[in-house]
Every structure is written in structure tokens, then in C-alpha cells.
Scaffold this active site. Structure first.
Site, PDB file in Angstrom:
ATOM      1  N   ASN A  70       2.167  -0.469   5.901  1.00 48.76           N
ATOM      2  CA  ASN A  70       2.330  -1.054   4.572  1.00 48.76           C
ATOM      3  C   ASN A  70       3.124  -2.333   4.776  1.00 48.76           C
ATOM      4  O   ASN A  70       4.240  -2.289   5.292  1.00 48.76           O
ATOM      5  CB  ASN A  70       3.096  -0.063   3.679  1.00 48.76           C
ATOM      6  CG  ASN A  70       3.560  -0.696   2.376  1.00 48.76           C
ATOM      7  OD1 ASN A  70       2.985  -1.665   1.901  1.00 48.76           O
ATOM      8  ND2 ASN A  70       4.619  -0.155   1.804  1.00 48.76           N
ATOM      9  N   GLY A  71       2.536  -3.467   4.415  1.00 49.03           N
ATOM     10  CA  GLY A  71       3.288  -4.710   4.575  1.00 49.03           C
ATOM     11  C   GLY A  71       2.389  -5.894   4.859  1.00 49.03           C
ATOM     12  O   GLY A  71       1.173  -5.819   4.727  1.00 49.03           O
ATOM     13  N   THR A 130      23.677   0.265 -11.822  1.00 50.76           N
ATOM     14  CA  THR A 130      23.197  -1.112 -11.965  1.00 50.76           C
ATOM     15  C   THR A 130      21.724  -1.239 -11.566  1.00 50.76           C
ATOM     16  O   THR A 130      20.981  -2.049 -12.134  1.00 50.76           O
ATOM     17  CB  THR A 130      24.089  -2.098 -11.173  1.00 50.76           C
ATOM     18  OG1 THR A 130      23.745  -3.422 -11.551  1.00 50.76           O
ATOM     19  CG2 THR A 130      23.946  -1.946  -9.679  1.00 50.76           C
ATOM     20  N   LEU A 142      -4.029  -1.260  -1.679  1.00 49.21           N
ATOM     21  CA  LEU A 142      -4.087  -2.414  -2.569  1.00 49.21           C
ATOM     22  C   LEU A 142      -4.691  -3.524  -1.721  1.00 49.21           C
ATOM     23  O   LEU A 142      -4.077  -3.973  -0.743  1.00 49.21           O
ATOM     24  CB  LEU A 142      -2.692  -2.811  -3.059  1.00 49.21           C
ATOM     25  CG  LEU A 142      -2.659  -4.059  -3.947  1.00 49.21           C
ATOM     26  CD1 LEU A 142      -3.298  -3.771  -5.298  1.00 49.21           C
ATOM     27  CD2 LEU A 142      -1.235  -4.547  -4.163  1.00 49.21           C
ATOM     28  N   ALA A 143      -5.912  -3.942  -2.044  1.00 49.55           N
ATOM     29  CA  ALA A 143      -6.629  -4.900  -1.193  1.00 49.55           C
ATOM     30  C   ALA A 143      -6.127  -6.321  -1.441  1.00 49.55           C
ATOM     31  O   ALA A 143      -6.411  -6.912  -2.467  1.00 49.55           O
ATOM     32  CB  ALA A 143      -8.126  -4.814  -1.477  1.00 49.55           C
ATOM     33  N   VAL A 144      -5.356  -6.841  -0.475  1.00 53.22           N
ATOM     34  CA  VAL A 144      -4.827  -8.202  -0.584  1.00 53.22           C
ATOM     35  C   VAL A 144      -5.443  -9.108   0.480  1.00 53.22           C
ATOM     36  O   VAL A 144      -5.689 -10.274   0.245  1.00 53.22           O
ATOM     37  CB  VAL A 144      -3.283  -8.191  -0.496  1.00 53.22           C
ATOM     38  CG1 VAL A 144      -2.724  -9.597  -0.436  1.00 53.22           C
ATOM     39  CG2 VAL A 144      -2.694  -7.462  -1.701  1.00 53.22           C
ATOM     40  N   VAL A 145      -5.696  -8.557   1.679  1.00 52.84           N
ATOM     41  CA  VAL A 145      -6.415  -9.323   2.716  1.00 52.84           C
ATOM     42  C   VAL A 145      -7.565  -8.470   3.246  1.00 52.84           C
ATOM     43  O   VAL A 145      -7.518  -7.241   3.200  1.00 52.84           O
ATOM     44  CB  VAL A 145      -5.489  -9.742   3.893  1.00 52.84           C
ATOM     45  CG1 VAL A 145      -4.423 -10.702   3.427  1.00 52.84           C
ATOM     46  CG2 VAL A 145      -4.851  -8.534   4.564  1.00 52.84           C
ATOM     47  N   SER A 189       9.366 -13.293  -5.794  1.00 53.36           N
ATOM     48  CA  SER A 189      10.601 -12.997  -6.520  1.00 53.36           C
ATOM     49  C   SER A 189      11.809 -13.479  -5.715  1.00 53.36           C
ATOM     50  O   SER A 189      11.688 -13.817  -4.542  1.00 53.36           O
ATOM     51  CB  SER A 189      10.676 -11.485  -6.775  1.00 53.36           C
ATOM     52  OG  SER A 189      11.743 -11.179  -7.634  1.00 53.36           O
ATOM     53  N   CYS A 240       0.850  -1.178   0.000  1.00 54.42           N
ATOM     54  CA  CYS A 240       0.000   0.000   0.000  1.00 54.42           C
ATOM     55  C   CYS A 240       0.889   1.233   0.000  1.00 54.42           C
ATOM     56  O   CYS A 240       2.111   1.125   0.016  1.00 54.42           O
ATOM     57  CB  CYS A 240      -0.885   0.028   1.251  1.00 54.42           C
ATOM     58  SG  CYS A 240      -1.977  -1.403   1.384  1.00 54.42           S
ATOM     59  N   ARG A 261      19.693  -0.045 -14.633  1.00 56.00           N
ATOM     60  CA  ARG A 261      19.754  -1.068 -15.695  1.00 56.00           C
ATOM     61  C   ARG A 261      18.824  -2.241 -15.402  1.00 56.00           C
ATOM     62  O   ARG A 261      18.056  -2.687 -16.251  1.00 56.00           O
ATOM     63  CB  ARG A 261      21.181  -1.611 -15.812  1.00 56.00           C
ATOM     64  CG  ARG A 261      22.170  -0.699 -16.452  1.00 56.00           C
ATOM     65  CD  ARG A 261      23.532  -1.398 -16.402  1.00 56.00           C
ATOM     66  NE  ARG A 261      24.611  -0.533 -16.842  1.00 56.00           N
ATOM     67  CZ  ARG A 261      25.900  -0.830 -16.696  1.00 56.00           C
ATOM     68  NH1 ARG A 261      26.239  -1.968 -16.106  1.00 56.00           N
ATOM     69  NH2 ARG A 261      26.820  -0.004 -17.118  1.00 56.00           N
TER      70      ARG A 261
END
Length: 562
Positions: A75-76, A338, A50-53, A364, A2, A341
Site C-alpha cells: 500500500n503506497g 485532539t 484503489l486504482a491510481v496507477v 495535504s 489500498c 476533534r
């Protein structure tokens, strides 16, 4: 994932200031709330969701009937909120994992709260009863947090720096916007005027120490003190699998980035195995990006076929990559060579995921190279002890480089990133192993990690033992690296004379190449005078390197040379 934003003691009209909160709207495309604090007319919270739970009660700031004086913006994801509920008998009012922060704080104060959270987080906690403001950020800074505090006590806090740099304040320009340090919490006194005064900044967790929350983890106590190789390999497998399992917590579709390198391939393979075990109703989508026939695309294809994922390939050309540079640097808030890139590929694949699929929670492989000594230059380490020290330095600085890249490129498109290699228990165990166990062996980096999964049949052997390929190189062909393509383009954009005078124009971290000058110019346009956000450029050690790319190092062998 979020976007959080808060002001305390604003002299300016809040309706004007809240325009700054809209600069991070990309982090939470599902909903927005702006809320003043009762009794403090110059204090407010802004939240992009951002609705995730908990789709119903997940809006913030979170307030519950039991603690009407507490306000929380975070946020987390807190992976152990159910275990903590069980251990301490907490009575939750919502399904939001972050609600546990309120209960922990009420039970044992801020030190215990920060230390007992197993997850990734940045949060702002306001206690109006005791007139305190608390800020905190997870051990590796997986979730970002920036703050600005003026001499007269005006405080601004935001997930990204871009939400603070245009704030207005009567006594000064809000010039000292800085990242909040990972693994720390800060205590501030809230004055009747709404202004604040910092009381203390405390480091609550060192990544080498087993975290306090390990006591209520789902994994049983592991055999400790024994460095017998079979035991070590078994512990690595158990803890890594546990790290992936706990991150399955989501009400939105899960996907996985897949470069075909060891790290993302291991994550994808374990993730798919665990999703099958709990009967997830949809196939795992994996995502690879690269130019036509790049090493990453070919390797990722092989992995996807082996594990049986629903695989997506995003093919881009050099022109599309070059066109993205400016928006990528704006998103990143850095000019590190880096990082820029490597971010271009990740930014473009995230854009594809957002537009073309319904995957939102994205796994990821970040953190593995730093933890397991995956960079090519570790082959040149003078001793195992120095390699171990370098590994720790890299982990400490992750929030400036790879973790920053991973967060901003995905958050720019409203995706939530999950990184199991940076699990607290997994990292503390790996770092507790003798230095000589962790170094590259037989010319192969991350030897111990590869060895640990050798008999698991999770991955094809050629992927498990595939040499390190920097993400910014693997997405291009073996004939011409991505950094070479960028340099050829930028060579035409930056005049030789400009580079000669670079140190005069940019005395801090002066650009030494046309590429770094080009990135710096773009950065300064968006964030003038903020070059100190990057203390130094990322560069390999123990080698005479003038470029951060792995392909410039002698140890590197492209597929065509083997």
C-alpha cells in the site's frame, strides 16, 4: 492507497477468516482479490484496490514471471521507481510503481530494498524459495500497518487494526494486535506448516539521516555544510518544490485540502504552479471545510482566489459534526482527544470529495507543524536544542496522531493522501539545520519556512504570515471554538459520577474530562481492551495545559483580539 491483508499459518478456515479482510474494503473501492499461496493452504493474501496507477496490471498480490517465488502486497507510492529502473537496469513487466520492490529485493535483499524506496509504503513480501516473510513500513508511517503474531506462529497483517481483531485462532484470542513501527522492516522465517517465527526487527532509516535513495534523486546535490541564510532558504524552496513534483505521479484526478493556514496553502500554491508547468488538462480543485464564516473558510477563499484554483467550500453545522463522532472514532482506531476533534472536519470534507467530485489523489499539509516547530507551545521552549528534540519526538510519534488522522479520514472514503512536508530529503535537510535557525522568531512560529517563500509571490502576505490555528479550532467561528461546542454537547451525555470513577473503569490513560470519557466509551465499544494502541494523549509541552487546543494557550490571539 489500498488495503492490504495477509495471514500465515491460520488454523481456521480461510473462507471464514477472509470476512475480516472486508473490514477494510473502504480503502480500495475499485476491486478486491483474495488469493491463496501455492503449497501453503493456510496462507493467503487479501487486497482492496484503489486504482491510481496502471489500471490494467495493478491488482495484487503482484507476481512477475522473472520471480515466480515472490509475492508482494503493498500500500503506497514509490516515487523513484523510474530512477531506480534507470540506475539498475531493471526490466519492468507492469507500470505499477511497487514492482520495483521485487527487483530491488532480488538485487540486494530487504535492507537495501527498504532503504532505497523514496515514497510512502507498507508492504508484505513473501519469498517462497527462501521461506521468508518480510514486513516493512515507511519512515513516518504515512501508510498504516498492523500485525498480530501468536506464540505458536500464526501471523496476521493488515492496513488497519479492524481487519485483525476478530480473527479466530485455536490457541488464543488474537489479543496482541499492534501497529508496526515506522522506519522498520521485519524478517520472519516461514515454516513448512505455514507458521512463522520472527528473526529480526530492524530500523532501516532515521529521519535525521539523508536517505540512501538521495543518490538517485532528480534534484542535484545541494550545497552542503553552508548555513548561510540565503542558501538555506533556496535549498528549502528547491527541496519542497521537488517533494510536491514527485508526488504528481497519478492516473486519477489530483485535488488539495486547503484550510487557509500556511502549510496547506503552500502545498496548494506549489502544486498548482507545477500542474500548469506540465500542462495538466484539468483545473486543481481545492477543498475547505468550516462552519459559517469560520477563519479557515475566509482564509482559504483568499488563497484560492490568489492561486486560481477551482475552490469548493464544505459548510457544516455543530449537529452534523457531533453526529459524525462515532463513525470517526471507529475509522480512526484511537480515542486521543485532539485527534478526534481534528478528524471530524477532515472526515466530512473527505466524504464530500468522494460524493461530489472526481478528485481521488488528495494533497495535504500534514507534518509541517512537527518538522518546522509550528505548534504554539514552541514559543515556550527553554532552548533551541530542546525545541529541536521536541520536533524529533513529534515526528517519531506522527503515526499515532496527525498521520493516523490524515490516513484514516481520507481512506474511509476511498481517497489517497499525499503529504509533501514529510518527504525524506526535505525533512532530513530541515532537521540538519542549526537548532537556532528553526525556532519561532519575533513571536511567529515556522519563521524560517515563511521567510523562505517570502519573495516567491506564491501566497498573499497575510496568509504567508498567518498565525498558527489548530485545524479543529479554525473550522469553527472565532466566538466559539469547536472544542467548546463539543464539550457543551458531551457535558449532557456523561454523568459526573461516571467521570469520578473513570480511573477504576479505565486504569490505562484514564479520562480526565467528560469529553475524553465520551471518546473512550465509543472506542471501547468497537475495540475493547485495546487502549494501549494510544501510549499517551497528545498534549502541548512547557505550559500548564489541561486541554490540547491551541486556543486555550495564553500565546493564542483570535482574530477578534488583534
Amino acid at each position: 492507497m489500498c488495503g492490504i491483508w495477509a495471514l500465515f499459518g491460520s488454523d481456521e478456515c480461510l473462507s471464514v477468516q477472509c470476512l475480516s479482510a472486508m473490514k477494510i474494503a473502504h480503502r480500495g473501492p475499485d476491486a478486491f482479490r483474495f488469493e491463496n499461496v501455492n503449497g501453503f493452504t493456510n496462507c493467503c493474501f487479501g487486497f482492496h484496490r484503489l486504482a491510481v496507477v496502471d489500471q490494467l496490471y495493478g491488482m495484487q498480490p503482484i507476481r512477475v514471471k522473472k520471480f515466480p517465488y515472490l509475492w508482494l502486497c503493498y500500500n503506497g507510492e514509490i516515487y523513484n521507481f523510474k530512477q531506480l529502473q534507470k540506475q539498475f537496469g531493471f526490466e519492468y513487466q507492469t507500470l505499477v510503481d511497487g514492482e520495483v520492490i521485487l527487483h530491488l529485493y532480488n538485487r540486494g535483499g530487504i535492507e537495501q530494498t527498504a532503504s532505497m524506496l523514496d515514497g510512502v509504503f507498507s508492504f508484505i513480501l513473501l519469498d517462497t524459495a527462501n521461506r521468508k516473510v518480510f514486513l516493512a513500513r515507511d519512515t513516518y508511517g504515512v501508510r498504516p500497518l498492523f500485525k498480530v503474531l501468536t506464540d505458536d506462529g500464526f501471523l496476521g497483517v493488515c492496513s488497519e487494526a479492524k481487519g485483525l481483531i476478530n480473527l479466530k485462532h485455536s490457541t488464543s484470542l488474537c489479543s496482541k494486535v499492534e501497529p508496526f513501527l515506522p522506519g522498520h522492516y521485519e524478517v520472519l522465517d516461514l515454516k513448512p506448516s505455514g507458521k512463522v517465527a520472527s528473526v529480526e526487527l530492524v530500523k532501516f532509516h532515521s529521519y535525521k539521516d539523508e536517505p540512501l535513495h538521495a543518490a538517485c534523486d532528480t534534484v542535484e546535490t545541494l550545497p552542503s555544510g553552508s548555513f548561510d541564510l540565503e542558501t538555506v532558504k533556496s535549498n528549502i524552496r528547491i527541496l519542497f518544490e521537488n517533494a510536491v513534483r514527485k508526488r504528481l505521479m497519478a492516473h486519477r484526478r489530483i485535488g488539495c485540502l486547503l484550510s487557509g493556514g500556511l502549510d496547506s496553502s503552500l502545498v496548494a500554491a506549489v502544486l498548482l504552479k507545477l500542474m500548469k508547468e506540465i500542462n495538466v488538462s484539468y483545473p486543481l480543485q481545492t477543498f475547505a471545510i468550516g462552519m459559517e464564516n469560520s477563519p479557515d473558510l475566509l482564509a482559504a477563499r483568499k488563497v484560492a482566489a490568489h492561486i486560481g484554483s477551482e475552490h469548493h467550500e464544505v459548510i457544516f453545522n455543530s449537529e452534523e459534526g457531533i453526529q459524525a463522532i462515532k463513525e470517526v472514532i471507529f475509522s480512526l482506531e484511537t480515542y486521543d482527544i485532539t485527534t478526534v476533534r481534528a478528524s471530524i472536519g477532515m472526515y466530512l470534507v473527505s466524504k464530500y470529495i468522494r460524493k461530489k467530485t472526481d478528485s481521488v489523489v488528495i494533497f495535504s499539509g500534514e507534518g509541517s507543524d512537527e518538522l518546522t516547530q509550528g505548534y504554539i507551545y514552541f514559543h515556550k521552549a527553554p532552548s533551541p536544542e530542546e525545541a529541536a528534540e521536541e520536533s524529533e519526538r513529534l515526528l517519531k510519534e506522527l503515526y499515532l496522531f496527525d498521520v493516523l488522522r490524515a490516513d484514516r479520514t481520507t481512506a474511509a472514503h476511498g481517497l489517497e493522501l499525499r503529504v509533501p512536508f514529510l518527504d525524506h530529503r526535505f525533512t532530513s535537510y530541515y532537521l540538519s539545520l542549526p537548532p537556532e535557525l528553526r525556532i519561532p522568531k519575533n513571536g511567529i512560529e515556522k519563521y524560517l519556512l515563511r521567510q523562505s517563500f517570502e519573495d516567491s509571490n506564491l501566497l498573499p502576505k497575510e496568509i504567508l504570515w498567518r498565525p498558527k490555528e489548530a485545524f479543529s479550532d479554525g473550522i469553527a467561528s472565532v466566538k466559539k471554538s469547536w472544542f467548546s461546542i463539543l464539550q457543551d454537547y458531551i457535558d449532557q451525555q456523561v454523568d459526573d459520577l461516571l467521570l469520578e470513577k473513570a480511573a477504576e473503569k479505565y486504569p490505562f490513560n484514564p479520562p480526565k474530562t467528560k469529553e475524553s470519557y465520551y471518546y473512550r466509551q465509543i472506542f471501547e465499544k468497537h475495540y475493547p481492551g485495546r487502549s494501549n494502541w494510544l501510549p499517551h494523549y497528545w498534549m502541548p509541552r512547557w505550559v500548564k495545559a489541561t486541554d490540547p487546543s491551541a486556543r486555550t494557550l495564553k500565546h493564542y490571539k483570535s482574530a477578534t483580539q488583534e
